[in-house]
Design a protein around this motif. Structure first.
Motif, PDB file in Angstrom:
ATOM      1  N   SER A  78     -70.900 121.515  -9.631  1.00  0.00           N
ATOM      2  CA  SER A  78     -69.632 120.809  -9.859  1.00  0.00           C
ATOM      3  C   SER A  78     -69.467 119.643  -8.890  1.00  0.00           C
ATOM      4  CB  SER A  78     -68.447 121.771  -9.710  1.00  0.00           C
ATOM      5  OG  SER A  78     -68.473 122.744 -10.706  1.00  0.00           O
ATOM      6  N   THR A  79     -69.740 119.877  -7.613  1.00  0.00           N
ATOM      7  CA  THR A  79     -69.575 118.792  -6.639  1.00  0.00           C
ATOM      8  C   THR A  79     -70.606 117.685  -6.858  1.00  0.00           C
ATOM      9  OG1 THR A  79     -70.864 120.055  -5.022  1.00  0.00           O
ATOM     10  CG2 THR A  79     -68.466 120.198  -4.863  1.00  0.00           C
ATOM     11  N   ILE A  80     -71.806 118.053  -7.264  1.00  0.00           N
ATOM     12  CA  ILE A  80     -72.818 117.030  -7.552  1.00  0.00           C
ATOM     13  C   ILE A  80     -72.376 116.165  -8.736  1.00  0.00           C
ATOM     14  CG2 ILE A  80     -75.144 116.716  -8.507  1.00  0.00           C
ATOM     15  CD1 ILE A  80     -76.020 119.040  -6.670  1.00  0.00           C
ATOM     16  N   LEU A  81     -71.899 116.808  -9.794  1.00  0.00           N
ATOM     17  CA  LEU A  81     -71.448 116.035 -10.955  1.00  0.00           C
ATOM     18  C   LEU A  81     -70.243 115.165 -10.614  1.00  0.00           C
ATOM     19  CD1 LEU A  81     -71.909 118.556 -13.886  1.00  0.00           C
ATOM     20  CD2 LEU A  81     -73.209 116.477 -13.432  1.00  0.00           C
ATOM     21  N   ILE A  82     -69.343 115.686  -9.805  1.00  0.00           N
ATOM     22  CA  ILE A  82     -68.191 114.874  -9.380  1.00  0.00           C
ATOM     23  C   ILE A  82     -68.666 113.647  -8.614  1.00  0.00           C
ATOM     24  CG2 ILE A  82     -66.221 114.850  -7.788  1.00  0.00           C
ATOM     25  CD1 ILE A  82     -65.687 117.785  -8.720  1.00  0.00           C
ATOM     26  N   ALA A  83     -69.610 113.838  -7.684  1.00  0.00           N
ATOM     27  CA  ALA A  83     -70.131 112.703  -6.910  1.00  0.00           C
ATOM     28  C   ALA A  83     -70.841 111.693  -7.808  1.00  0.00           C
ATOM     29  CB  ALA A  83     -71.083 113.206  -5.828  1.00  0.00           C
ATOM     30  N   ALA A 139     -69.787 107.871  -8.682  1.00  0.00           N
ATOM     31  CA  ALA A 139     -70.710 106.758  -8.425  1.00  0.00           C
ATOM     32  C   ALA A 139     -70.921 105.911  -9.670  1.00  0.00           C
ATOM     33  CB  ALA A 139     -72.052 107.297  -7.934  1.00  0.00           C
ATOM     34  N   LEU A 140     -70.873 106.546 -10.844  1.00  0.00           N
ATOM     35  CA  LEU A 140     -71.065 105.807 -12.092  1.00  0.00           C
ATOM     36  C   LEU A 140     -69.758 105.252 -12.647  1.00  0.00           C
ATOM     37  CD1 LEU A 140     -73.692 108.137 -13.772  1.00  0.00           C
ATOM     38  CD2 LEU A 140     -74.069 105.869 -12.803  1.00  0.00           C
ATOM     39  N   GLU A 141     -68.704 105.398 -11.855  1.00  0.00           N
ATOM     40  CA  GLU A 141     -67.390 104.822 -12.172  1.00  0.00           C
ATOM     41  C   GLU A 141     -66.807 105.355 -13.475  1.00  0.00           C
ATOM     42  OE1 GLU A 141     -68.038 100.605 -11.899  1.00  0.00           O
ATOM     43  OE2 GLU A 141     -68.364 100.706  -9.736  1.00  0.00           O
ATOM     44  N   VAL A 142     -66.926 106.678 -13.671  1.00  0.00           N
ATOM     45  CA  VAL A 142     -66.278 107.335 -14.802  1.00  0.00           C
ATOM     46  C   VAL A 142     -64.777 107.319 -14.540  1.00  0.00           C
ATOM     47  CG1 VAL A 142     -66.044 109.562 -16.003  1.00  0.00           C
ATOM     48  CG2 VAL A 142     -68.292 108.756 -15.276  1.00  0.00           C
ATOM     49  N   LYS A 143     -63.992 107.297 -15.601  1.00  0.00           N
ATOM     50  CA  LYS A 143     -62.535 107.275 -15.478  1.00  0.00           C
ATOM     51  C   LYS A 143     -62.087 108.446 -14.598  1.00  0.00           C
ATOM     52  CE  LYS A 143     -58.465 106.957 -18.393  1.00  0.00           C
ATOM     53  NZ  LYS A 143     -57.968 106.994 -19.772  1.00  0.00           N
ATOM     54  N   LYS A 144     -61.295 108.168 -13.578  1.00  0.00           N
ATOM     55  CA  LYS A 144     -60.937 109.154 -12.549  1.00  0.00           C
ATOM     56  C   LYS A 144     -60.322 110.432 -13.120  1.00  0.00           C
ATOM     57  CE  LYS A 144     -61.814 106.335  -9.016  1.00  0.00           C
ATOM     58  NZ  LYS A 144     -63.164 105.923  -9.173  1.00  0.00           N
ATOM     59  N   THR A 145     -59.493 110.324 -14.152  1.00  0.00           N
ATOM     60  CA  THR A 145     -58.838 111.516 -14.707  1.00  0.00           C
ATOM     61  C   THR A 145     -59.811 112.427 -15.451  1.00  0.00           C
ATOM     62  OG1 THR A 145     -58.204 110.250 -16.675  1.00  0.00           O
ATOM     63  CG2 THR A 145     -56.588 110.395 -14.888  1.00  0.00           C
ATOM     64  N   PRO A 200     -62.450 117.472 -14.808  1.00  0.00           N
ATOM     65  CA  PRO A 200     -62.565 118.344 -15.986  1.00  0.00           C
ATOM     66  C   PRO A 200     -63.952 118.337 -16.625  1.00  0.00           C
ATOM     67  CG  PRO A 200     -60.591 116.990 -16.135  1.00  0.00           C
ATOM     68  CD  PRO A 200     -61.371 116.518 -14.954  1.00  0.00           C
ATOM     69  N   ILE A 201     -64.555 117.166 -16.745  1.00  0.00           N
ATOM     70  CA  ILE A 201     -65.888 117.096 -17.355  1.00  0.00           C
ATOM     71  C   ILE A 201     -66.919 117.780 -16.459  1.00  0.00           C
ATOM     72  CG2 ILE A 201     -67.754 115.548 -18.043  1.00  0.00           C
ATOM     73  CD1 ILE A 201     -65.647 113.606 -19.030  1.00  0.00           C
ATOM     74  N   VAL A 221     -66.515 120.243 -14.302  1.00  0.00           N
ATOM     75  CA  VAL A 221     -66.354 121.697 -14.357  1.00  0.00           C
ATOM     76  C   VAL A 221     -66.827 122.239 -15.704  1.00  0.00           C
ATOM     77  CG1 VAL A 221     -64.649 123.560 -14.349  1.00  0.00           C
ATOM     78  CG2 VAL A 221     -64.529 121.758 -12.630  1.00  0.00           C
ATOM     79  N   LEU A 222     -66.452 121.576 -16.786  1.00  0.00           N
ATOM     80  CA  LEU A 222     -66.851 122.038 -18.116  1.00  0.00           C
ATOM     81  C   LEU A 222     -68.370 121.999 -18.287  1.00  0.00           C
ATOM     82  CD1 LEU A 222     -65.929 122.964 -20.940  1.00  0.00           C
ATOM     83  CD2 LEU A 222     -65.945 120.558 -21.595  1.00  0.00           C
ATOM     84  N   VAL A 223     -68.992 120.909 -17.899  1.00  0.00           N
ATOM     85  CA  VAL A 223     -70.453 120.786 -18.021  1.00  0.00           C
ATOM     86  C   VAL A 223     -71.154 121.830 -17.160  1.00  0.00           C
ATOM     87  CG1 VAL A 223     -72.414 119.272 -17.498  1.00  0.00           C
ATOM     88  CG2 VAL A 223     -70.441 118.371 -18.720  1.00  0.00           C
ATOM     89  N   THR A 224     -70.644 122.058 -15.953  1.00  0.00           N
ATOM     90  CA  THR A 224     -71.227 123.068 -15.077  1.00  0.00           C
ATOM     91  C   THR A 224     -71.144 124.459 -15.707  1.00  0.00           C
ATOM     92  OG1 THR A 224     -70.711 121.788 -13.105  1.00  0.00           O
ATOM     93  CG2 THR A 224     -71.099 124.132 -12.791  1.00  0.00           C
ATOM     94  N   LEU A 225     -70.000 124.793 -16.285  1.00  0.00           N
ATOM     95  CA  LEU A 225     -69.845 126.103 -16.925  1.00  0.00           C
ATOM     96  C   LEU A 225     -70.759 126.255 -18.137  1.00  0.00           C
ATOM     97  CD1 LEU A 225     -65.986 126.619 -16.638  1.00  0.00           C
ATOM     98  CD2 LEU A 225     -67.791 127.798 -15.362  1.00  0.00           C
ATOM     99  N   VAL A 226     -70.914 125.193 -18.909  1.00  0.00           N
ATOM    100  CA  VAL A 226     -71.809 125.251 -20.068  1.00  0.00           C
ATOM    101  C   VAL A 226     -73.257 125.438 -19.612  1.00  0.00           C
ATOM    102  CG1 VAL A 226     -72.772 123.891 -21.971  1.00  0.00           C
ATOM    103  CG2 VAL A 226     -70.300 123.971 -21.631  1.00  0.00           C
TER     104      VAL A 226
END
Length: 157
Positions: free
Chosen positions: A107-112, A116-122, A126-127, A129-134
């Protein structure tokens, strides 16, 4: 980044020789001509032949190419920063995944990386955490890969 064919061929030849050296210690199966070393040995031999051909092609090349040509992305601070972040995330996972667990580290890696890729902050948390759980569900439940739980060991499901 582009490597000269001679360098690429030499690296692949070293890999093929390492494989051929390693399979020498594989056991033989009594009563059979083909053992566990047969197919890796065949593939390593083919890789060695192709590597030698690649080295010859690189040496015969009439155009003098640089041994290593850096790509244009190396001049971009955005790309260089993201490259460093990716390497840092890999080191972070290797060092801390057993202590923190897959769910926290991924989760923290995906958040970082999303930051870095400037995904929309909101959308970042959620993405992530969801991707990590999947990913965890697919590997842990579906493929039965034992991912580390770390500090979440009491919550293991």
């Amino acid at each position: 980044m582009k490597f000269n064919d001679t360098l690429s061929g030499a690296a692949l030849l070293a890999l093929a020789l390492a494989i051929l050296f390693t399979i020498q210690s594989y056991p033989t199966i009594p009563g059979q001509n083909i053992g566990p070393a047969a197919f890796p040995g065949l593939l390593a031999s083919l890789l060695a032949v192709c590597s030698v051909l690649l080295i010859i092609k690189g040496l015969r090349n009439k155009e003098q190419q640089a041994w290593i040509a850096l790509g244009d992305w190396m001049q971009s601070s955005f790309h260089a920063r993201n490259f460093v972040i990716t390497i840092a995330c890999l080191v972070y996972y290797i060092v801390l995944s057993d202590k923190l667990g897959f769910l926290i580290c991924a989760s923290t890696i995906l958040i970082a990386m999303f930051w870095a890729l400037e995904v929309k902050k909101t959308w970042i948390v959620p993405i992530a955490v969801l991707v990590t759980l999947v990913i965890h569900t697919v590997f842990y439940k579906g493929l039965r890969v034992p991912l580390p739980w770390g500090v979440l060991m009491p919550l293991q499901w």
